[in-house]
Write a protein that holds these residues in place. Structure first.
Motif, PDB file in Angstrom:
ATOM      1  N   ARG A  80       1.263   4.077  -3.066  1.00 12.40           N
ATOM      2  CA  ARG A  80       0.929   5.670  -2.691  1.00 12.40           C
ATOM      3  C   ARG A  80       2.344   6.559  -3.142  1.00 12.40           C
ATOM      4  O   ARG A  80       2.274   7.409  -3.488  1.00 12.40           O
ATOM      5  CB  ARG A  80       0.842   5.833  -1.086  1.00 12.40           C
ATOM      6  CG  ARG A  80      -0.751   5.706  -0.919  1.00 12.40           C
ATOM      7  CD  ARG A  80      -0.786   5.360   0.482  1.00 12.40           C
ATOM      8  NE  ARG A  80      -0.748   6.650   1.550  1.00 12.40           N
ATOM      9  CZ  ARG A  80      -0.768   6.653   2.617  1.00 12.40           C
ATOM     10  NH1 ARG A  80      -0.839   5.473   3.360  1.00 12.40           N
ATOM     11  NH2 ARG A  80      -0.385   7.672   3.337  1.00 12.40           N
ATOM     12  N   GLU A  82       0.865  -1.197   0.113  1.00 12.81           N
ATOM     13  CA  GLU A  82       0.132   0.114  -0.031  1.00 12.81           C
ATOM     14  C   GLU A  82       0.904   1.178   0.037  1.00 12.81           C
ATOM     15  O   GLU A  82       0.620   2.344  -0.908  1.00 12.81           O
ATOM     16  CB  GLU A  82      -0.757  -0.224   1.204  1.00 12.81           C
ATOM     17  CG  GLU A  82      -1.801   0.993   1.137  1.00 12.81           C
ATOM     18  CD  GLU A  82      -2.676   1.046   2.646  1.00 12.81           C
ATOM     19  OE1 GLU A  82      -2.671   0.334   3.263  1.00 12.81           O
ATOM     20  OE2 GLU A  82      -2.903   2.498   2.674  1.00 12.81           O
ATOM     21  N   ILE A  91       4.353   9.046   6.127  1.00 14.41           N
ATOM     22  CA  ILE A  91       4.823   7.577   5.592  1.00 14.41           C
ATOM     23  C   ILE A  91       6.343   7.584   5.975  1.00 14.41           C
ATOM     24  O   ILE A  91       6.468   6.400   6.650  1.00 14.41           O
ATOM     25  CB  ILE A  91       4.696   7.568   4.154  1.00 14.41           C
ATOM     26  CG1 ILE A  91       3.332   7.612   3.753  1.00 14.41           C
ATOM     27  CG2 ILE A  91       5.430   6.189   3.610  1.00 14.41           C
ATOM     28  CD1 ILE A  91       3.195   7.314   2.268  1.00 14.41           C
TER      29      ILE A  91
END
Ligand code: AP5
Length: 192
Positions: free
Chosen positions: A48, A44, A63
């Motif tokens: 992104r 995931e 992140i």
């Protein structure tokens, strides 16, 4: 031993981190490598991050802060680590200070590699040539357009970190234009 390498794209952060990893027996924590692995595995986070990285822009602080915090908790980081490519923004540096304090850890040095910008473009081009000659895969952000953007992101968002670390007396500067082994020797002098 807990170190940070600062410097623009192509300054030699990864090259020096790898050499010191062998010397000190501590891991290199490259956020660029971690993100490229996430992209290759189509996680995931990787999904992104991919377009942002390909464009030469920075992935969100949220992140990378999470990736680094988790990685520092790994058993192989118990004796220390070398941060290569993190922090890269002032909010990341503030988050790192906080996470180290919470984990009861201290930084030993922040080493900035100083280089001429013209040399960086040549180094990126050399890396592309060498990768192709070795039959490897060229990084999707090692092209003139993305590299220009990476340099711009560095100037705007990462260069101010030098001041952040200089203020607290933690910044050491090394001439990154010297040959690889001279740069390593200079870093080792700082760490001695
Ligand atoms: P990242 O992978 O960190 O790339 P970078 O910072 O752009 O740096 P490079 O890997 O290009 O350069 P380097 O300084 O490590 O130099 P190297 O040793 O390879 O980040 C990539 C992307 O991921 C970012 O754009 C962003 O999207 C994302 N990202 C990563 N971290 C992030 C973060 N914290 N926050 C947000 N986003 C993040 O050397 C380069 C070349 O020069 C090599 O060919 C080498 O052999 C050669 N060389 C090295 N030293 C010398 C020397 N002394 N003399 C001559 N040649 C040399």
């Amino acid at each position: 031993m807990r170190l940070i390498f600062l410097g623009p794209p192509g300054a030699g952060k990864g090259t020096q981190a790898k050499l010191l990893t062998e010397r000190y027996g501590i891991p290199q924590l490259s956020t660029g490598d971690m993100l490229r692995t996430a992209v290759a595995q189509a996680t995931e986070v990787g999904m992104r991050a991919k377009a942002v990285m390909d464009a030469g822009q920075l992935v969100s602080d949220e992140i990378v802060n999470e990736i680094v915090s988790d990685r520092i908790d790994s058993a192989d980081c118990a004796r220390g680590f070398i941060l290569d490519g993190y922090p890269r923004t002032v909010p990341q540096a503030v988050a790192l200070d906080r996470m180290l304090e919470e984990k009861g850890l201290k930084l030993d040095a922040v080493i900035e590699l100083k280089v001429d910008e013209a040399a960086l473009v040549r180094r990126m081009e050399n890396r592309v040539t060498e990768t192709v000659a070795a039959g490897g895969t060229v990084r999707s952000d090692d092209n003139p357009e993305a590299f220009r953007r990476r340099l711009q992101e560095y100037r705007e968002k990462t260069a101010p970190l030098s001041e952040h670390y200089a203020r607290t007396g933690r910044l050491k500067t090394v001439d990154g234009m010297a040959d690889v082994h001279t740069v390593t020797a200079e870093i080792e002098k700082i760490l001695a």
